[in-house]
Design a protein around this motif. Structure first.
Motif, PDB file in Angstrom:
ATOM      1  N   ILE A  93       0.842  -1.204   0.000  1.00 42.14           N
ATOM      2  CA  ILE A  93       0.000   0.000   0.000  1.00 42.14           C
ATOM      3  C   ILE A  93       0.873   1.248   0.000  1.00 42.14           C
ATOM      4  N   HIS A  94       1.926   1.242   0.791  1.00 42.89           N
ATOM      5  CA  HIS A  94       2.825   2.396   0.851  1.00 42.89           C
ATOM      6  C   HIS A  94       3.459   2.658  -0.519  1.00 42.89           C
ATOM      7  N   GLN A  95       3.919   1.591  -1.165  1.00 42.21           N
ATOM      8  CA  GLN A  95       4.568   1.732  -2.468  1.00 42.21           C
ATOM      9  C   GLN A  95       3.595   2.248  -3.519  1.00 42.21           C
ATOM     10  N   ARG A  96       2.418   1.639  -3.603  1.00 43.75           N
ATOM     11  CA  ARG A  96       1.448   2.039  -4.624  1.00 43.75           C
ATOM     12  C   ARG A  96       0.958   3.464  -4.403  1.00 43.75           C
ATOM     13  N   ALA A  97       0.652   3.811  -3.162  1.00 44.32           N
ATOM     14  CA  ALA A  97       0.129   5.146  -2.870  1.00 44.32           C
ATOM     15  C   ALA A  97       1.154   6.222  -3.203  1.00 44.32           C
TER      16      ALA A  97
END
Length: 379
Positions: free
Chosen positions: A175-179
């Motif tokens: 989630i951190h990477q995609r966001a």
């Protein structure tokens, strides 16, 4: 601008596990010094897709609802507003947005909503496919940032109680990477997202909300400094300044927070209030379960001592120390007296600042935000 999806502010809380008078409110002798009008309070927005757990978080943290009871909550279909006012430090509004409502619709004045916002919490269901949630997250934070770049953007990766430890870490990383990739593509590299793994079935949701609320406190650096001075001169290992009703800690010393220690302190508050409700009230049921005389000492079997003392009607100091350090209880109590006096002075400064309607320049917040969450140059 009014709209059909909006509910008025609720006047009070129903706190099931506490006596009726033990909820958020104003002390009798503080009525004239009560908190600022609702419009000037920092605003926390709870957003996310339907059934992501937004209302459950609010009910568990601020209404003392049992996590199991949240299974019977109906889906929110209106903007639900709650006014949280226990002390000058914990003093804000929470707006719970229904996941099915498009608040960027022309019927909503979303610029007005974001302009007065201190923190935006976006809740993502970790047990569900979060591709759609990430799309909504990007749309929400990008528009909010353009209206008010001073907002603190928080992401609760929720319902992680059903995931393994490895799955939790992998989900948070993904989630951190995609966001952040989405933000970089939109040239919003300065927009910072804080991510938390949360569940209503343990203390993680209280710790996450504690960190959110702390960012809205202009007094936080002062409170942390006072706690550092207190523990260094008292032989204390860790100290938390708790809002007793919600079990949010509004400040702690500069040492790292150990989750187990925080859980012990939360459990101690529960024990003190529960026992006081049974044995601390008068025969006719009058009195308060938590007052100026509230004090508790719990000795664990590993030579650790938990020490709780009342600071204000809604604030408690909970300390963790060793038995050998607790032998100097007189010194600790004297230092606590000085600490409490300093807290009262900080409180008085906050009240006088709210009355004057000016920002607290002597106690800057990390985000340099005014009391209503708007940029200082806009006040």
């Amino acid at each position: 601008m009014s709209n059909p999806f909006e509910e008025p502010l609720s006047d009070s809380y129903r706190v099931d596990s506490f006596p009726k008078d033990f909820g958020y409110g104003v002390e009798d002798n503080d009525i004239e010094e009560s908190s600022a009008p609702a419009d000037s309070k920092p605003r926390i927005l709870l957003m996310g897709l339907r059934r992501s757990g937004k209302s459950s978080i609010q009910k568990v943290v601020f209404h003392k609802m049992s996590p199991n009871e949240t299974l019977f909550l109906e889906s929110t279909n209106k903007i639900y507003k709650d006014d949280v006012s226990s002390t000058s430090f914990v003093n804000f509004q929470i707006w719970d947005f229904p996941g099915q409502v498009d608040f960027f619709d022309p019927a909503f004045d979303y610029e007005m909503i974001f302009r007065g916002t201190g923190a935006l919490i976006f809740v993502i269901d970790a047990q569900d496919d979060y591709v759609e949630a990430l799309g909504r997250l990007h749309l929400t934070v990008s528009r909010a940032y353009r209206v008010n770049p001073e907002i603190n953007f928080e992401v609760f990766i929720h319902k992680v109680d059903g995931l393994s430890d490895d799955h939790k870490i992998e989900t948070q990383r993904d989630i951190h990477q995609r966001a952040n990739d989405d933000l970089a593509d939109a040239s919003l590299d300065k927009l910072h997202l804080s991510l938390y793994l949360t569940s209503i079935y343990d203390h993680s949701i209280f710790e996450a909300f504690s960190k959110v609320v702390q960012k809205l406190l202009p007094q936080l650096p002062t409170l942390e400094n006072l706690l550092n001075i207190f523990i260094s001169n008292s032989g204390i290992e860790k100290a938390f300044l708790f809002d007793v009703v919600s079990k949010i800690y509004i400040a702690t010393d500069s040492l790292p927070v150990d989750m187990q220690s925080y859980e012990l302190c939360c459990d101690m508050i529960d024990v003190v209030i529960d026992v006081s409700c049974i044995y601390g009230l008068r025969e006719d049921g009058s009195g308060s379960a938590y007052d100026k005389e509230s004090l508790a000492i719990i000795k664990l079997n590993n030579t650790t001592v938990l020490y709780l003392k009342e600071v204000t009607k809604f604030l408690a100091l909970v300390c963790i120390l060793r038995e050998e350090s607790f032998e100097r209880k007189g010194l600790i109590d004297y230092n606590f007296h000085c600490f409490r006096k300093a807290i009262q002075e900080v409180f008085e400064v906050g009240v006088s600042t709210q009355r004057m309607g000016t920002p607290q320049l002597d106690m800057p917040s990390p985000k340099a935000a005014a009391l209503n969450g708007t940029p200082r140059n806009a006040v």
